[in-house]
Scaffold this motif. Sequence first.
Motif, short mmCIF file in Angstrom:
data_model
loop_
_atom_site.label_atom_id
_atom_site.label_comp_id
_atom_site.label_asym_id
_atom_site.label_seq_id
_atom_site.Cartn_x
_atom_site.Cartn_y
_atom_site.Cartn_z
N HIS A 103 28.48 4.35 -47.59
CA HIS A 103 28.38 4.00 -46.36
C HIS A 103 29.33 4.67 -45.21
CE1 HIS A 103 27.03 0.91 -48.75
NE2 HIS A 103 27.87 0.24 -49.09
N ASN A 104 30.67 4.48 -45.61
CA ASN A 104 31.78 5.29 -44.65
C ASN A 104 32.02 4.60 -43.35
OD1 ASN A 104 31.86 7.16 -46.88
ND2 ASN A 104 31.79 9.06 -45.60
N LEU A 105 31.67 3.54 -43.40
CA LEU A 105 32.10 2.68 -42.01
C LEU A 105 33.66 2.67 -41.71
CD1 LEU A 105 29.43 -0.12 -42.40
CD2 LEU A 105 29.13 1.89 -41.16
N VAL A 111 30.81 -4.00 -36.46
CA VAL A 111 29.49 -3.18 -36.79
C VAL A 111 29.05 -2.24 -35.22
CG1 VAL A 111 26.98 -3.61 -36.81
CG2 VAL A 111 28.52 -4.68 -38.18
N ASN A 114 31.25 0.49 -34.75
CA ASN A 114 30.99 1.58 -35.65
C ASN A 114 29.75 2.34 -35.09
OD1 ASN A 114 32.21 2.09 -38.47
ND2 ASN A 114 32.49 -0.29 -37.95
N PRO A 151 32.95 -4.49 -41.72
CA PRO A 151 32.33 -3.95 -42.66
C PRO A 151 32.27 -5.13 -43.87
CG PRO A 151 32.99 -2.11 -41.52
CD PRO A 151 33.56 -3.31 -40.65
N GLN A 159 25.82 -3.18 -45.11
CA GLN A 159 26.77 -1.99 -44.58
C GLN A 159 25.71 -0.67 -44.50
OE1 GLN A 159 30.46 -1.46 -46.44
NE2 GLN A 159 30.28 -3.65 -47.19
N VAL A 162 23.79 -0.56 -41.55
CA VAL A 162 24.35 -0.24 -40.22
C VAL A 162 24.71 1.18 -40.31
CG1 VAL A 162 26.87 -0.34 -39.25
CG2 VAL A 162 25.50 -2.49 -40.19
N GLY A 163 24.99 1.84 -41.56
CA GLY A 163 25.10 3.14 -41.75
C GLY A 163 23.86 3.91 -41.11
N ARG A 166 23.84 3.82 -37.38
CA ARG A 166 24.76 4.66 -36.88
C ARG A 166 24.26 5.75 -36.53
NH1 ARG A 166 30.55 5.23 -39.76
NH2 ARG A 166 29.25 6.09 -41.14
#
Length: 262
Positions: A103-105, A111, A114, A151, A159, A162-163, A166
């Motif tokens: 993920h690396n958020l 959210v 990010n 996150p 998550q 979300v990645g 992004r």
Amino acid sequence: MLPTDAPLLEVTGLTKSFGANRVLDGVDFAVPAGSVTCLIGPSGSGKTTVLRCLNGLETPDAGVVAFADGQRHDFSAPAASARAAKADRGALRDRSAMVFQHHNLFPHLTVLQNVIEGPVHARGIAKETAIAEAERLLERVGLAEKRDALPHELSGGQQQRVGIVRALALRPDLLLFDEPTSALDPELVGEVLLVLKELADEGWTMVIVTHELGFARQVADQVVFFDEGVVVERGHPTEIFAAPRSERTRRFLDRLLRPLEE
């Protein structure tokens, strides 16, 4: 949008070593525009390093990455300076976006924060425009109500979605995925694979490192099998999975597919 025969990019002679360990040894393959390319192979075979080179996170020791519009990055030139290599990596990062295994958020950002971080600070997109696009993308993956969550308040599958959002918010030519489901609990894998299938149907150009062979067989336009830093073979999933030409490919698939088919 259907995949075309014209490559979005071509990789030629890509080589990378870490100390005495040669991880990539003259890798060649092309990625057709609007296609899904799945990279498969044993752990440690160089698949992730290829993605990191395409995203400018690593500098190849040699090789060429060339785009269809004429943008060309030659890491083999003997006169290439550190400054030129840095510029090449930056140019590659401008064309691609990467979704990582874990993920690396940013844990301290919501959210929404990010998602807009890259478009605003890396692409120079106006904040209001970035927010509107982020909200639209979060809506499409079913996370609109999570825009203000942190996150740690999300499931692993959320998550990872979300990645993906992004990455999409950067409007890249090329989406790169490094084992996007391997860190997820089994019951969460399906929700991420569904998003990837939808992106494939929309015609995004994607390169996906995966051990989900059923997914690769169903969604990929081409499969590239790596072993020990080289491309052993590549082709359409029906060719690779039904009639692999290489004994190395056959052994790898037998180990992974037999349990799925029993």
